[in-house]
Design a protein around this motif. Structure first.
Motif, PDB file in Angstrom:
ATOM      1  N   PRO A 109      67.662  85.281  24.143  1.00 10.50           N
ATOM      2  CA  PRO A 109      68.554  85.929  25.100  1.00 10.50           C
ATOM      3  C   PRO A 109      69.965  85.347  25.075  1.00 10.50           C
ATOM      4  CG  PRO A 109      67.018  84.466  26.231  1.00 10.50           C
ATOM      5  CD  PRO A 109      66.587  84.510  24.796  1.00 10.50           C
ATOM      6  N   VAL A 110      70.941  86.239  25.119  1.00 12.84           N
ATOM      7  CA  VAL A 110      72.341  85.866  25.338  1.00 12.84           C
ATOM      8  C   VAL A 110      72.798  86.682  26.545  1.00 12.84           C
ATOM      9  CG1 VAL A 110      74.693  85.873  24.429  1.00 12.84           C
ATOM     10  CG2 VAL A 110      72.765  85.340  22.909  1.00 12.84           C
ATOM     11  N   ILE A 111      72.948  86.026  27.675  1.00 17.59           N
ATOM     12  CA  ILE A 111      73.263  86.698  28.932  1.00 17.59           C
ATOM     13  C   ILE A 111      74.691  86.343  29.345  1.00 17.59           C
ATOM     14  CG2 ILE A 111      72.531  87.115  31.306  1.00 17.59           C
ATOM     15  CD1 ILE A 111      70.327  87.677  29.278  1.00 17.59           C
ATOM     16  N   LEU A 112      75.440  87.352  29.782  1.00 20.81           N
ATOM     17  CA  LEU A 112      76.764  87.118  30.340  1.00 20.81           C
ATOM     18  C   LEU A 112      76.735  87.442  31.823  1.00 20.81           C
ATOM     19  CD1 LEU A 112      77.297  88.311  27.242  1.00 20.81           C
ATOM     20  CD2 LEU A 112      79.670  88.034  27.963  1.00 20.81           C
ATOM     21  N   THR A 113      77.431  86.625  32.597  1.00 21.41           N
ATOM     22  CA  THR A 113      77.582  86.924  34.018  1.00 21.41           C
ATOM     23  C   THR A 113      78.892  86.337  34.511  1.00 21.41           C
ATOM     24  OG1 THR A 113      76.412  87.031  36.141  1.00 21.41           O
ATOM     25  CG2 THR A 113      76.449  84.896  35.052  1.00 21.41           C
ATOM     26  N   GLY A 114      79.229  86.694  35.713  1.00 25.70           N
ATOM     27  CA  GLY A 114      80.442  86.197  36.365  1.00 25.70           C
ATOM     28  C   GLY A 114      80.317  86.504  37.835  1.00 25.70           C
ATOM     29  N   ARG A 123      81.101  83.774  51.081  1.00 30.52           N
ATOM     30  CA  ARG A 123      80.383  85.029  50.842  1.00 30.52           C
ATOM     31  C   ARG A 123      80.190  85.305  49.353  1.00 30.52           C
ATOM     32  NH1 ARG A 123      83.355  88.975  51.634  1.00 30.52           N
ATOM     33  NH2 ARG A 123      81.640  90.489  51.692  1.00 30.52           N
ATOM     34  N   THR A 124      80.249  84.291  48.535  1.00 31.51           N
ATOM     35  CA  THR A 124      80.259  84.499  47.088  1.00 31.51           C
ATOM     36  C   THR A 124      79.003  85.174  46.545  1.00 31.51           C
ATOM     37  OG1 THR A 124      80.642  83.416  44.957  1.00 31.51           O
ATOM     38  CG2 THR A 124      79.263  82.247  46.545  1.00 31.51           C
ATOM     39  N   ASP A 125      79.221  85.965  45.493  1.00 28.43           N
ATOM     40  CA  ASP A 125      78.118  86.538  44.724  1.00 28.43           C
ATOM     41  C   ASP A 125      77.793  85.676  43.514  1.00 28.43           C
ATOM     42  OD1 ASP A 125      80.677  87.177  43.731  1.00 28.43           O
ATOM     43  OD2 ASP A 125      79.922  88.892  42.618  1.00 28.43           O
ATOM     44  N   ALA A 126      78.539  84.584  43.344  1.00 25.54           N
ATOM     45  CA  ALA A 126      78.421  83.764  42.136  1.00 25.54           C
ATOM     46  C   ALA A 126      77.072  83.073  42.023  1.00 25.54           C
ATOM     47  CB  ALA A 126      79.546  82.723  42.101  1.00 25.54           C
ATOM     48  N   LYS A 127      76.562  82.556  43.120  1.00 24.97           N
ATOM     49  CA  LYS A 127      75.343  81.758  43.041  1.00 24.97           C
ATOM     50  C   LYS A 127      74.140  82.605  42.624  1.00 24.97           C
ATOM     51  CE  LYS A 127      76.701  77.999  46.108  1.00 24.97           C
ATOM     52  NZ  LYS A 127      76.328  77.151  47.264  1.00 24.97           N
ATOM     53  N   GLU A 128      73.993  83.774  43.221  1.00 25.14           N
ATOM     54  CA  GLU A 128      72.862  84.625  42.848  1.00 25.14           C
ATOM     55  C   GLU A 128      72.977  85.073  41.400  1.00 25.14           C
ATOM     56  OE1 GLU A 128      70.151  87.522  41.972  1.00 25.14           O
ATOM     57  OE2 GLU A 128      72.272  88.059  42.056  1.00 25.14           O
ATOM     58  N   THR A 132      69.999  83.742  38.830  1.00 26.07           N
ATOM     59  CA  THR A 132      69.102  84.742  38.249  1.00 26.07           C
ATOM     60  C   THR A 132      69.362  84.909  36.758  1.00 26.07           C
ATOM     61  OG1 THR A 132      69.022  85.878  40.384  1.00 26.07           O
ATOM     62  CG2 THR A 132      68.210  87.090  38.470  1.00 26.07           C
ATOM     63  N   SER A 133      70.613  84.779  36.337  1.00 23.57           N
ATOM     64  CA  SER A 133      70.917  84.827  34.903  1.00 23.57           C
ATOM     65  C   SER A 133      70.193  83.717  34.157  1.00 23.57           C
ATOM     66  CB  SER A 133      72.423  84.716  34.666  1.00 23.57           C
ATOM     67  OG  SER A 133      73.100  85.845  35.141  1.00 23.57           O
ATOM     68  N   LEU A 134      70.096  82.549  34.770  1.00 28.71           N
ATOM     69  CA  LEU A 134      69.370  81.447  34.149  1.00 28.71           C
ATOM     70  C   LEU A 134      67.891  81.780  34.000  1.00 28.71           C
ATOM     71  CD1 LEU A 134      71.037  78.350  35.857  1.00 28.71           C
ATOM     72  CD2 LEU A 134      71.115  78.933  33.423  1.00 28.71           C
ATOM     73  N   TYR A 153      74.152  90.387  33.306  1.00 28.41           N
ATOM     74  CA  TYR A 153      73.471  90.400  34.598  1.00 28.41           C
ATOM     75  C   TYR A 153      74.526  90.355  35.696  1.00 28.41           C
ATOM     76  CZ  TYR A 153      70.775  89.371  38.705  1.00 28.41           C
ATOM     77  OH  TYR A 153      70.245  89.454  39.963  1.00 28.41           O
ATOM     78  N   PHE A 154      74.418  91.290  36.627  1.00 26.27           N
ATOM     79  CA  PHE A 154      75.391  91.337  37.711  1.00 26.27           C
ATOM     80  C   PHE A 154      74.797  92.097  38.884  1.00 26.27           C
ATOM     81  CE2 PHE A 154      79.664  91.374  39.463  1.00 26.27           C
ATOM     82  CZ  PHE A 154      80.305  90.346  38.776  1.00 26.27           C
ATOM     83  N   GLU A 155      74.843  91.467  40.041  1.00 26.66           N
ATOM     84  CA  GLU A 155      74.414  92.098  41.302  1.00 26.66           C
ATOM     85  C   GLU A 155      73.043  92.759  41.168  1.00 26.66           C
ATOM     86  OE1 GLU A 155      75.015  93.003  45.427  1.00 26.66           O
ATOM     87  OE2 GLU A 155      75.701  91.461  44.037  1.00 26.66           O
TER      88      GLU A 155
END
Length: 338
Positions: A109-114, A123-128, A132-134, A153-155
């Protein structure tokens, strides 16, 4: 045995924190990510961090940075079970598309997220997105990686990288895959739709092909556009035209004349749609016949980002046999519906 994931931090909002003196955002030392997110130590995988020497805004990401990423994955491919790339959101679809063409014989797997908000924001969305990307980057069954492609992976959604586009600068749910279903979704359970996953059926050993040409131009057609402007642009190897609907353009002798002149000068013309959903179908309407007459190439249901990076990768690439048109028209890694 814990799986090992290499986290490559390139930059972007996810790695920012607020400077309370100035009020502006600045990159923090990503080597301290375990202090920012102690939850990462509870993961069922080992995470190793490799940050870019200088974090980049995603608008500065391009071919040279794609090569840096692919080279680093190649150098570490045998030492890690998965790879997670943290990236700014604005050009993530371009990078994911480019990597899908440059990483050959991928079996991990090669996953990109931000994220849309910095990791330190309340209120960040960064941690989830990161946690989950990990999980997805370390997901194995029977000693085989479940995901063997480049994905975003996003939201709560896992999407094929070369099928994505960023459609919102405001919502957490910022990415869409309009012409291909999701690969997975996270909720109470971490779901994977295995029938939607890509598998490289060749016997190719993992390797990279870092050839990228920048001799590509993208042009959006609009009502009232003067075709004579095309005569003023410099000659390029590939011209990608983003046209109306399923492949139409204004019908006139001038349109045919100028596009034929461009083709006669040796420029390949690729046609993609301005519609987010659906694709190109030459001959469906009379106003698309001009493209068949000049030997243009249908981009089918590819995203603009995928078409651009695929053209950059293929044009004059000595590692491919056959014509540009033949190679562009076939699906290389799931970027086209066949």
């Amino acid at each position: 045995m814990k799986r090992k994931v290499l986290l490559i931090y390139t930059g972007g909002t996810i790695g920012m924190e607020k400077d309370y003196e100035s009020g502006s955002l600045r990159a923090f030392d990503f080597g301290n990510i375990f202090e920012k997110m102690p939850e990462m130590k509870l993961m069922e995988c080992e995470v190793f961090v490799h940050p870019f020497a200088k974090p980049l805004d995603s608008s500065d990401m391009g071919p040279e940075e794609w090569k840096i990423i692919t080279n680093y994955i190649f150098d570490n491919y045998d030492h890690f079970d998965g790879f997670l790339i943290l990236h700014g959101t604005d050009t993530m679809s371009y990078t994911a598309s480019a990597l899908s063409f440059m990483l050959k014989g991928l079996k991990k797997p090669v996953i990109l997220t931000g994220s849309q908000l910095p990791i330190g924001d309340l209120r960040t969305d960064a941690k989830e997105n990161l946690l989950t990307s990990l999980y997805y980057a370390s997901l194995y069954e029977n000693e085989e990686a479940v995901i063997q492609e480049v994905a975003i992976y996003f939201e709560y959604k896992l999407l094929r990288g070369n099928r994505t586009l960023k459609y919102s600068a405001e919502f957490f749910d910022a990415y869409s895959s309009p012409n291909y279903p999701i690969l997975g979704q996270s909720g109470v359970h971490l779901n994977i739709v295995k029938d939607n996953l890509y598998r490289d059926r060749s016997e190719t050993e993992f390797h990279i092909d870092n050839y990228i040409s920048e001799d590509v131009l993208f042009w959006r057609i609009f009502p009232g556009m003067k075709m004579n402007h095309f005569k003023e642009i410099p000659k390029m190897k590939v011209l990608i035209l983003q046209v109306f609907g399923s492949g139409t353009i204004f019908s006139s002798e001038k349109t045919l004349e100028i596009l034929q002149e461009i083709r006669n000068n040796g420029t390949e013309i690729v046609v993609v749609s301005q519609c987010i959903s659906g694709g190109i179908s030459f001959g469906k309407y009379e106003n698309s016949n001009v493209f068949a007459k000049i030997g243009a190439i249908s981009g089918k249901d590819m995203t603009a980002e995928s078409a651009i990076t695929k053209a950059m990768h293929l044009i004059d690439n000595p590692n491919y046999t056959g014509s540009f048109a033949e190679n562009f028209s076939r699906s290389m890694c799931g970027e086209i519906t066949e």
